[in-house]
Each structure stands twice: as C-alpha cells, then as structure tokens.
Motif scaffolding. Structure first.
Motif, mmCIF file in Angstrom:
data_model
loop_
_atom_site.group_PDB
_atom_site.id
_atom_site.type_symbol
_atom_site.label_atom_id
_atom_site.label_comp_id
_atom_site.label_asym_id
_atom_site.label_seq_id
_atom_site.Cartn_x
_atom_site.Cartn_y
_atom_site.Cartn_z
ATOM 1 N N LEU A 205 -19.349 -21.711 -16.583
ATOM 2 C CA LEU A 205 -18.943 -20.694 -15.769
ATOM 3 C C LEU A 205 -18.605 -21.145 -14.361
ATOM 4 O O LEU A 205 -18.966 -20.494 -13.134
ATOM 5 C CB LEU A 205 -20.050 -19.512 -15.638
ATOM 6 C CG LEU A 205 -20.746 -19.056 -16.943
ATOM 7 C CD1 LEU A 205 -22.038 -18.184 -16.860
ATOM 8 C CD2 LEU A 205 -19.618 -18.320 -17.754
ATOM 9 N N TYR A 312 -14.015 -18.155 -17.338
ATOM 10 C CA TYR A 312 -14.374 -16.827 -17.607
ATOM 11 C C TYR A 312 -13.747 -15.813 -16.707
ATOM 12 O O TYR A 312 -13.118 -16.258 -15.545
ATOM 13 C CB TYR A 312 -15.881 -16.801 -17.516
ATOM 14 C CG TYR A 312 -16.569 -16.743 -16.048
ATOM 15 C CD1 TYR A 312 -16.621 -15.646 -15.410
ATOM 16 C CD2 TYR A 312 -16.548 -17.745 -15.258
ATOM 17 C CE1 TYR A 312 -17.137 -15.360 -14.059
ATOM 18 C CE2 TYR A 312 -16.886 -17.843 -14.003
ATOM 19 C CZ TYR A 312 -17.302 -16.635 -13.274
ATOM 20 O OH TYR A 312 -17.581 -16.510 -12.043
ATOM 21 N N VAL A 329 -15.798 -15.259 -21.776
ATOM 22 C CA VAL A 329 -15.598 -16.716 -21.664
ATOM 23 C C VAL A 329 -14.692 -16.941 -22.937
ATOM 24 O O VAL A 329 -14.923 -16.559 -24.084
ATOM 25 C CB VAL A 329 -16.915 -17.676 -21.627
ATOM 26 C CG1 VAL A 329 -16.706 -19.011 -21.864
ATOM 27 C CG2 VAL A 329 -17.908 -17.344 -20.679
ATOM 28 N N LYS A 352 -20.124 -13.393 -21.753
ATOM 29 C CA LYS A 352 -20.525 -14.493 -20.652
ATOM 30 C C LYS A 352 -21.936 -14.666 -20.873
ATOM 31 O O LYS A 352 -22.228 -15.609 -20.428
ATOM 32 C CB LYS A 352 -20.194 -13.791 -19.372
ATOM 33 C CG LYS A 352 -20.635 -14.582 -18.391
ATOM 34 C CD LYS A 352 -20.239 -13.856 -16.750
ATOM 35 C CE LYS A 352 -20.871 -14.618 -15.670
ATOM 36 N NZ LYS A 352 -20.580 -13.838 -14.305
#
Length: 360
Positions: A205, A312, A329, A352
């Motif tokens: 992330l 993401y 993502v 995510k």
C-alpha cells in the motif's frame, strides 16, 4: 496507440538475439507471482538453433521501455497454420526450479558439489539477497540485487540440504507474513543490446492508482465475493519436532458469522516466533468477505505504470447487488495487443484490508 516490440533474449545473460515478427501479444503481471506472456510468429521465421525453451526469454517493449520479461518455457508449432506460439513466464518462475541445496564446489584435487541448505538469522531482505546471489553464482539468470534494502525485520530460517527448499517458495513465505511486502522482478535496459532483471521490493500500500468508476473510465465485468477464508481463529503449525508435538501460534478475529477456524502448516519452520507473523497473516485474510472486481480500462486510462500490481485506489460501482465504494489493490494486470496494435488493459483487484499490515 503505443508502439510494441517483442525481443528474443538469452535467459542467462540478457543479450538480445532478435526482434521477433509477432502477430499478437498477451502478457500479464501478477502480484508477488511470475505472470505470463504468449506471442505468435510465423513458423518459418523462427530459428531453432537459438530459440529454445529455457535457453531463450521474451522481453516485451512498449514505447521503447521493457514492460515484461521472462523465460520461454514451452513452444507450440502449428504446421497447418504456419505459426509458432511462444509461452513464457516472468523471471520469478525461474526460481520455482531453483533450490537452496547444491551450491559451489569444494576444494581438493577432484572438486565436487558442496551439498548444503541455508541457515541464517538476519534482516529478511538480506536473506533474499543471499538466495539470489547463490543462484547467480551457480548458473542462474543474473538477477540484479542492487536495489535490495533492509527492513529492520529480523527473521530466522534454517533448511538442511535434504529439505531441498525452493527459492521462490522461501521468498513468497517472507512476503506473505502479516508485516510482509510486495516484490517484483523487473526488466530494464543494460546498454543498447542487453537487458537485466532486477529484484525490487517495497512496502504494501505504498502507491495509489487514480479513482476508477464503472462506465466512466473503466468497465467492471464481474465481482466475486469470497467468504471461504473467514476465520474467528487462525492456527499455524510448524515442523514436527520428532516428539509428536509441533510448535504453533493462533490469532483471533471478531467476525459476524458462525464459528470458523482456518489452519495452515509450515513444516520447515521450527520456532514459535517464526510462526507468529504467519498466524497474523492468516487471520488478516479472514477478517471479512473479500470482494474481487475484474475490470477493463477505457482507452484514455493514462499511464500504464499507474496500474501496476500492488497499487491501490478507489473503485466505484453501483449495479443491483454490487455496491463498490472502497479502496482495492491490483492483484493482476493483463494486457493484450492485436495485430493492428490496439491495446486492451484488464485489472483484477481485491479488498485493500487483506493487504494492510497491522503490526511489526
């Protein structure tokens, strides 16, 4: 339209052998996996002396820059159609046939292989560097390790020769921990007539893609929902210690569902401390139902580099049962290029939350 070219290169050296007259290109990148590529070319323009599975690799070049690379593993000749299809997997696929077992040679009048596994306690990134350098020193594919940096995450790993630990599996197990990371084997130029594959790793992330809205800048074709991995309790067991007992760890989730338990075994891990991040990772996946949209980008999507696996971003869609309004993502990016050069980019995504690190 972007300009595409497919190069035939030597797997070990990265030396460019030829530019191939392909009639179509498909290639994919998968998060923390090898991905694949397939191209077709005229049968009478393929040179069997230089174009062979394992010996040869493909590199897909888009607007002058490599965007995909990896060894050719199979070929298929269609004599009736006069075409040869080349099927390749990303550089990471090589390490699925590479083991932490036989490396180097011993001294003495008659050199012989040194049979050993691996034993180390150090930053996990330095472990990966050890494994890739060992492969490079023993006839590997010359993976560049210059961009490996330390995480201050100390791990212990030990495998005897007889355990014959797979290198790709060892890397994936480190990446999949609760405080794991993403990685890729990227292809870059090394001069004008050679490429190299580079191992890169980065925090989960750590980069975003632009917002995607159904029927505005993307078309969502389907959404799968997976509740099969939900878990109130996540048990992870290690190696049999020879006494009938195994070390284990457990992690818990408060979820709104009947009591569910997930169990995983890592038969090569021998310490409870090694199992802790595994249990947390298993519990993390089991926190909620995972939504997995599949979509196609509209032609004006922008830079292809904005949509690499691991990035993401916000995805919006509202159609009956489907209510998407959250961060997702990218788990896979697939690209197809037809004979006219038209490019179609598809993405597979997942919630995510599955990728968030909750601890150290």
């Amino acid at each position: 339209m972007p300009d595409y070219e497919v190069l035939q290169v030597e797997s070990q050296t990265g030396d460019v052998v030829a530019s191939l007259p392909v009639t179509g290109i498909t290639y994919s990148e998968v998060l923390n996996e090898a991905g694949s590529a397939s191209v077709a070319m005229p049968l009478d323009e393929a040179d069997p002396a230089t174009l062979q599975p394992a010996q040869s690799a493909l590199v897909v070049v888009r607007d002058g820059e490599p965007v995909w690379g990896g060894p050719v593993w199979t070929t298929s000749a269609d004599l009736a159609a006069g075409t040869l299809t080349l099927n390749a997997s990303g550089w990471f696929s090589y390490y699925k046939a590479c083991y932490l077992a036989s490396v180097g040679v011993s001294g003495g009048a008659i050199p012989k292989p040194v049979l050993r596994g691996y034993k180390g306690r150090k930053d996990r990134a330095l472990m990966i560097r050890d494994w890739l350098e060992a492969a490079n020193d023993n006839g590997g594919i010359g993976t560049d390790v210059a961009e490996i940096f330390t995480w201050r995450k100390i791990r212990s790993r030990e495998w005897g020769f007889s355990e014959f630990k797979n290198t790709a599996e060892a890397i994936t197990e480190l990446a999949d921990e609760e405080d794991g990371f993403n990685f890729s084997f990227d292809t870059v130029w090394r001069g004008t007539d050679r490429v190299r594959n580079v191992f890169r790793h980065y925090p989960r992330l750590s980069a975003k893609f632009p917002t995607l809205t159904h029927l505005k800048n993307a078309e969502i074709s389907r959404v799968d929902y997976d509740g099969s991995r939900l878990a109130h309790r996540a048990f992870v067991f290690g190696a049999d210690m020879g006494t009938g007992s195994k070390p284990y760890q457990v992690a818990h989730n408060p979820i709104n569902a009947p009591t569910l338990t997930q169990v995983a075994t890592f038969s090569d891990l021998k310490r409870t401390s090694e199992l802790t991040p595994k249990a947390k990772a298993l519990a993390l996946v089991g926190k909620r139902v995972i939504a997995m949209p599949t979509l196609t980008l509209y032609p004006e999507f922008g830079a292809l580099s904005d949509f690499r696996p691991g990035r993401y971003g916000f995805v919006k869609a509202s159609s009956g049962y489907v209510r998407l309004s959250d961060d997702y993502v990218i788990t896979e990016r697939a690209v197809s290029v037809n004979e006219n050069g038209s490019e179609l980019v598809s993405l597979a995504l997942a919630s995510k939350e599955v990728f968030q690190n909750d601890g150290a």
